[in-house]
Write an enzyme that holds these catalytic residues in place. Structure first.
Site, PDB file in Angstrom:
ATOM      1  CB  CYS A   1      -0.788  -0.117   1.488  1.00 34.66           C
ATOM      2  SG  CYS A   1      -1.966   1.351   1.033  1.00 34.66           S
TER       3      CYS A   1
ATOM      4  CB  CYS B   1      -9.189   7.824  -6.581  1.00 36.06           C
ATOM      5  SG  CYS B   1      -7.083   7.030  -6.250  1.00 36.06           S
TER       6      CYS B   1
ATOM      7  CB  CYS C   1      -6.634   9.249  -9.202  1.00 38.76           C
ATOM      8  SG  CYS C   1      -8.004   8.424 -10.027  1.00 38.76           S
TER       9      CYS C   1
ATOM     10  CB  CYS D   1     -42.963  19.844   7.057  1.00 40.77           C
ATOM     11  SG  CYS D   1     -41.993  20.195   5.577  1.00 40.77           S
TER      12      CYS D   1
ATOM     13  CB  CYS E   1     -47.915  82.975  11.111  1.00 42.76           C
ATOM     14  SG  CYS E   1     -46.465  83.150  11.770  1.00 42.76           S
TER      15      CYS E   1
ATOM     16  CB  CYS F   1     -35.448  73.599  21.811  1.00 41.32           C
ATOM     17  SG  CYS F   1     -34.930  74.083  20.589  1.00 41.32           S
TER      18      CYS F   1
END
Lengths: 194, 585
Positions: free
Chosen positions: B120, B164, B169, B217, B293, B300
């Site tokens: 291998c 592979c 490959c 679902c 007017c 403020c």
């Protein structure tokens, strides 16, 4: 887990033909998970004559996952970061195959040194220079090789000597030289200004 | 006329009676198994759903199943495209692209069998032959290494394309080998692998999508040919198959996306503020003028001139503010405000109507209960009137038409506005088309309101004659609104969207019977006949023999007539065909 028996075999295999390939892999410690790879700069390139060290870290999945590789030696190359040494190479990423070995991977890195791919850059600054001012690129790359990749780089020691004689502390001289890429004039300028 | 309401089979039997479909009892219709139309794919039927595609590829190329799957995953389950590539570029190109390798000769094998051990190349061990596995591409490695490789790849999320181990490959590993080896060490991971592989049929396939229901679902829906349609999952979720949001025809997906975003965000509020307020020169809060007017004072305390927005003193006369003059006309500012005002009014016009119809729709949904009670009271009564299906049918028609009506407003907003289709048409063209569309819209609107009115009458208290009268009205109005809806869709598809850039705006076709319910996938049917059916798609209506025996006789009904007509004319962009073509077929 890392397949250490395979790593062991790879190391034996590698040391067997060290003469022909010039590629060396040595473990950093006892655990084989961290290694150092050494490749000679390919002849006919600005890297010729240099010796480049590469930090290798093996992931747990090795050899089913690619090894992590990074240049420890500073190098000026479009596909290698001039800052961190990170390598942009497909076989170290998605193109890795368990059939490759540390030696073949290092050979690929060596091949990358001879054939830069500026279209897929890791370091944009270097890549720009490579494309626009090729001669400057060659000069810088050679200079970096001289400065950082020569095992006993006399040039650097001489520069250090010279600057120390001018009255700067040695540690500062060394760090400044490294920061400016080994150029003694730039280093002097920097030392004087800061 | 007495009997068509309760026997919809007969009603559907021939296409020329389609106009009566406003009166059918649609609840029973779509639950029947039909060979065409959207299908519900459940966890259990996922494998069966992809069988057909797999079989077609396997038969045509005489392949094993895992090779066929590899090809289909690569071509995203588009069998037609796969076949097109096969014809254009040939078999070997097709296979190499997708990573399918088929070894023709067994020479290699016989040579290797001569020695009992193999090495291998991954773990660099010598081991007996039976502990190694050879992949279709010819590369052989030991089982332990293969397993390790598969585990890494599955965990990386690459189950669908495990290559592979050999360098360069491109071959995809045999799924049976993966399954077999991984399950020995990690049964749960093997299961995960299996699921990824199966779900590729949903994930990588433009004709199949997960139902967007939350909580999910677990079902997926497969459609045939036309991705622009509206479906109902078996869980009850109704959605636009193309964009997975709520059903929105006759709005196109893009229009709907923009509209719902517009309704959601505050851009219109901001518009209102620009038009109706001015910022205080001191504290910069928006100030609304509530009369009086042009000298305005903010909370403020700062006084300022409403005309120019500049800070002033507090003394003023009727005609001018002390020490202040701003008579100079600023055109730009004026124009901007005008425009913002116009846009806001325009949006408000469409939004109000859209909202009104959506609200009515909701109210009418509640009405259903009341009406059903009325029906049961009426049925108790001693009367010659026995059949009240006209009420339920009328109610269904009302719901559907109301839906169309409400979504027609956002459609009109974008169709005749400048936001989306700025250069779509000339000013004159736009005016003509807009009035054409609005005529239709108004006609539909008035009929829908009438239908709503008649259905709301307390007919359970009325005499037979009066009920008969209402019945006639409801039946008539049902038919009228149905055909008006249909006309409106045709007008939109052909005259309005048809003139635009093709492909940008597509709408789901009009379904007289409401949103199509996805039917259960029948696993028993013969795939052969179905395959032929697909190939013969240009030969007009489906013949009886091709239908599965259990599907009843209503398959040829009008609900698919439009769809089939589209299909016969071929291509995806037949949405823009003139109405006559669709009608004729």
């Amino acid at each position: 887990m890392i397949d250490f028996s395979r790593v062991q075999k790879e190391l034996q295999e590698c040391s067997r033909d060290i003469e022909s390939s010039g590629i060396r892999v040595t473990p950093k410690s006892d655990n084989l998970g961290r290694l150092t790879g050494i490749i000679p700069g390919p002849t006919g390139t600005p890297y010729e004559g240099g010796t480049f060290c590469i930090d290798i870290t093996l992931p747990d999945g090795y050899p089913f996952e690619p090894p992590k590789m990074q240049f420890a030696t500073k190098v000026w190359h479009p596909n290698i970061s001039s800052q961190s040494g990170a390598i942009c190479l497909d076989i170290l990423k998605d193109q890795w195959s368990p059939a490759l070995t540390l030696k073949t991977a290092l050979l690929s890195v060596q091949a990358l040194l001879s054939a830069p791919q500026p279209d897929d850059p890791q370091d944009a600054v270097v890549a720009q220079q490579y494309i626009k001012e090729y001669q400057t690129f060659v000069g810088t790359a050679r200079y970096w090789t001289e400065t950082f990749a020569k095992v006993s780089s006399l040039g650097v020691e001489e520069k250090v000597q010279k600057l120390v004689e001018m009255g700067f502390p040695e540690s500062l001289v060394r760090s400044t030289l490294e920061a400016v890429g080994g150029d003694e004039n730039l280093a002097l300028e920097k030392l004087c200004s800061g | 006329m007495e009997d068509y309401g309760d026997s919809d089979e007969e009603c559907y039997y021939s296409d020329d009676r389609e106009s009566l479909d406003g009166l059918d009892n649609e609840d029973s219709h779509f639950q029947r198994v039909t060979p065409k139309g959207p299908k519900v794919i459940r966890k259990e039927s996922l494998l069966a759903a992809q069988r057909e595609d797999l079989r077609r590829v396997m038969e045509l190329l005489s392949l094993r199943e895992h090779h066929a799957r590899t090809l289909l995953i690569h071509y995203r389950w588009d069998v037609e495209r796969l076949f097109a590539v096969l014809v254009e570029k040939g078999k070997s190109f097709l296979f190499t692209e997708a990573g399918v390798t088929i070894i023709e000769s067994q020479d290699n094998d016989s040579q290797q069998t001569s020695c009992s051990t193999v090495r291998c190349d991954i773990c660099i061990e010598d081991l007996s032959r039976d502990k190694a596995t050879r992949m279709d591409c010819g590369h052989s490695f030991c089982n332990d290494c293969w397993t390790e490789h598969f585990i890494v790849k599955i965990n990386e999320g690459q189950s669908k394309r495990i290559r592979c181990m050999a360098y360069k490959c491109n071959a995809i590993c045999d799924e049976a080998v993966v399954r077999n080896l991984v399950s020995k060490r990690h049964p749960d991971l093997a299961e995960k692998f299996e699921r990824f592989l199966l779900e590729s049929y949903i994930e990588d396939n433009k004709m199949v999508k997960w139902c967007p229901s939350t909580p999910h679902c677990g079902n997926a829906i497969r459609v045939e040919e036309d991705q622009f349609c509206e479906v109902e999952c078996s869980c009850g979720m109704q959605f636009c198959f193309s964009c997975l949001s709520e059903t929105h025809s006759p709005c196109s997906c893009l229009m709907w996306e923009l509209w719902s975003k517009k309704c959601r965000d505050e851009s219109e509020t901001v518009n209102w503020i620009t038009v109706h307020t001015k910022p205080c020169p001191k504290c910069h809060k928006p100030v609304e003028k509530n009369g009086g007017c042009n000298l305005v004072s903010c909370v403020c305390g700062q006084a300022f001139c409403w005309l120019c927005g500049g800070a002033t003193g507090r003394d003023h006369t009727w005609s001018r503010i002390a020490g202040h003059s701003c008579g100079r006309y600023k055109e730009d500012q004026e124009k901007k405000t005008e425009r913002a005002k116009r846009d806001l009014y325009r949006y408000m016009h469409y939004h109000n109507r859209y909202k009104a119809h959506t609200d009515s729709f909701e109210l009418e949904s509640k009405l259903k209960k009341t009406i059903m009670r009325k029906v049961s009271i009426s049925e108790e009564k001693e009367s010659r009137l026995r059949d009240f299906s006209w009420v339920t049918n009328g109610l269904q028609r009302l719901f559907r038409s109301r839906r169309v009506l409400s979504y027609s407003y956002p459609f009109a907003f974008y169709m005749f506005g400048e936001e989306l289709l700025e250069d779509g048409m000339t000013e004159v063209d736009r005016e003509i088309k807009q009035s054409l569309f609005e005529d239709q819209q108004q006609q539909l609107e008035s009929n829908v309101e009438k239908l709503s009115k008649f259905l709301g009458k307390p007919f359970e208290q009325y005499s037979d004659d009066k009920v008969m009268d209402i019945r006639m009205q409801v039946i008539n109005l049902s038919v009228v609104t149905d055909s008006l809806c249909k006309k409106m869709y045709e007008c939109i598809e052909n005259d309005l969207l048809g003139s635009l850039q093709p492909g940008m705006h597509n709408i789901a076709p009009y379904k007289s019977k409401g949103i199509e319910k996805a039917s259960e996938l029948t696993t028993g049917w013969s795939s052969k006949t179905n395959a032929t059916n697909m190939f013969l798609s240009s030969s007009g209506g489906t013949s009886k023999q091709e239908r599965p025996s259990d599907s009843g006789s209503s398959d040829d009904s009008g609900c698919f007539a439009l769809k089939r007509a589209r299909k016969e004319d071929g291509g995806y962009f037949d949405l823009n065909l003139p109405a006559e073509v669709v009608d004729r077929s």
